[in-house]
Write a protein that holds these residues in place. Structure first.
Motif, PDB file in Angstrom:
ATOM      1  N   ARG A   1       3.783  18.344  -1.274  1.00  0.00           N
ATOM      2  CA  ARG A   1       3.202  17.799  -0.312  1.00  0.00           C
ATOM      3  C   ARG A   1       2.284  16.621  -0.732  1.00  0.00           C
ATOM      4  NH1 ARG A   1      -0.179  21.311   2.504  1.00  0.00           N
ATOM      5  NH2 ARG A   1       1.841  21.805   3.426  1.00  0.00           N
ATOM      6  N   VAL A   2       2.553  15.749  -0.260  1.00  0.00           N
ATOM      7  CA  VAL A   2       1.391  13.760  -0.673  1.00  0.00           C
ATOM      8  C   VAL A   2       1.165  13.845   0.436  1.00  0.00           C
ATOM      9  CG1 VAL A   2       1.652  12.003  -1.624  1.00  0.00           C
ATOM     10  CG2 VAL A   2       2.988  13.757  -2.829  1.00  0.00           C
ATOM     11  N   PHE A   3       0.050  13.849   0.528  1.00  0.00           N
ATOM     12  CA  PHE A   3      -0.972  12.787   2.053  1.00  0.00           C
ATOM     13  C   PHE A   3      -1.739  11.146   1.281  1.00  0.00           C
ATOM     14  CE2 PHE A   3      -2.288  17.353   1.953  1.00  0.00           C
ATOM     15  CZ  PHE A   3      -1.756  17.471   3.778  1.00  0.00           C
ATOM     16  N   GLY A   4      -1.474  10.116   1.756  1.00  0.00           N
ATOM     17  CA  GLY A   4      -1.620   9.310   1.529  1.00  0.00           C
ATOM     18  C   GLY A   4      -1.568   8.221   2.520  1.00  0.00           C
ATOM     19  N   ALA A   5      -2.209   6.797   2.679  1.00  0.00           N
ATOM     20  CA  ALA A   5      -2.369   5.543   3.372  1.00  0.00           C
ATOM     21  C   ALA A   5      -2.472   4.656   2.953  1.00  0.00           C
ATOM     22  CB  ALA A   5      -4.483   6.002   3.391  1.00  0.00           C
ATOM     23  N   ARG A   6      -1.633   3.676   3.401  1.00  0.00           N
ATOM     24  CA  ARG A   6      -1.457   2.535   3.556  1.00  0.00           C
ATOM     25  C   ARG A   6      -1.966   1.449   3.731  1.00  0.00           C
ATOM     26  NH1 ARG A   6       3.507   4.897   3.717  1.00  0.00           N
ATOM     27  NH2 ARG A   6       5.205   5.118   2.072  1.00  0.00           N
ATOM     28  N   PHE A   7      -2.908  -0.046   3.330  1.00  0.00           N
ATOM     29  CA  PHE A   7      -2.936  -0.964   3.802  1.00  0.00           C
ATOM     30  C   PHE A   7      -2.672  -2.535   3.628  1.00  0.00           C
ATOM     31  CE2 PHE A   7      -6.836  -4.569   4.047  1.00  0.00           C
ATOM     32  CZ  PHE A   7      -6.534  -4.632   5.501  1.00  0.00           C
ATOM     33  N   SER A   8      -1.863  -3.057   4.134  1.00  0.00           N
ATOM     34  CA  SER A   8      -1.486  -4.243   4.159  1.00  0.00           C
ATOM     35  C   SER A   8      -2.429  -5.208   5.089  1.00  0.00           C
ATOM     36  CB  SER A   8      -0.106  -4.176   4.140  1.00  0.00           C
ATOM     37  OG  SER A   8       0.517  -3.939   5.725  1.00  0.00           O
ATOM     38  N   MET A   9      -2.292  -6.920   4.630  1.00  0.00           N
ATOM     39  CA  MET A   9      -2.911  -7.811   5.361  1.00  0.00           C
ATOM     40  C   MET A   9      -1.648  -8.863   5.236  1.00  0.00           C
ATOM     41  SD  MET A   9      -6.358  -9.379   4.855  1.00  0.00           S
ATOM     42  CE  MET A   9      -7.294  -9.359   5.985  1.00  0.00           C
TER      43      MET A   9
END
Length: 90
Positions: A76-84
């Motif tokens: 299991r992998v948790f993550g977050a992505r932010f893009s602009m």
């Protein structure tokens, strides 16, 4: 892998993924989870179990001359992505 002769058939599996995001005018934030239920699954094989060969060395210890192994998926992998978006509108 496969079902012919002395081959190795991989067991079936299912993987769940989840993602939720928020999008504004010029940016996006996404939270994700891969392999949501932390499944263990073999996805490939190196040779077959019949290929494995054990030989004894001079001291009588077992040594693997040829080995069988499988590839497994990531836990299991948790993550977050932010893009602009920096593109300007003319």
């Amino acid at each position: 892998a496969g079902g012919r002769g002395e081959s190795y058939t991989l067991p079936a599996f299912g993987i769940a993924k989840f993602a939720a995001g928020y999008e504004a005018e010029d940016w996006t934030f996404t939270f994700f989870v891969d392999n949501l239920f932390n499944e263990f699954a073999e996805v490939g094989a190196i040779r077959t179990p019949q290929f494995e060969q054990i030989v004894s060395d001079i001291n009588g210890d077992d040594v693997y001359a040829r080995q069988f192994a499988t590839y497994v998926i990531s836990p299991r992998v948790f993550g977050a992505r932010f893009s602009m978006n920096f593109q300007r509108d003319n």
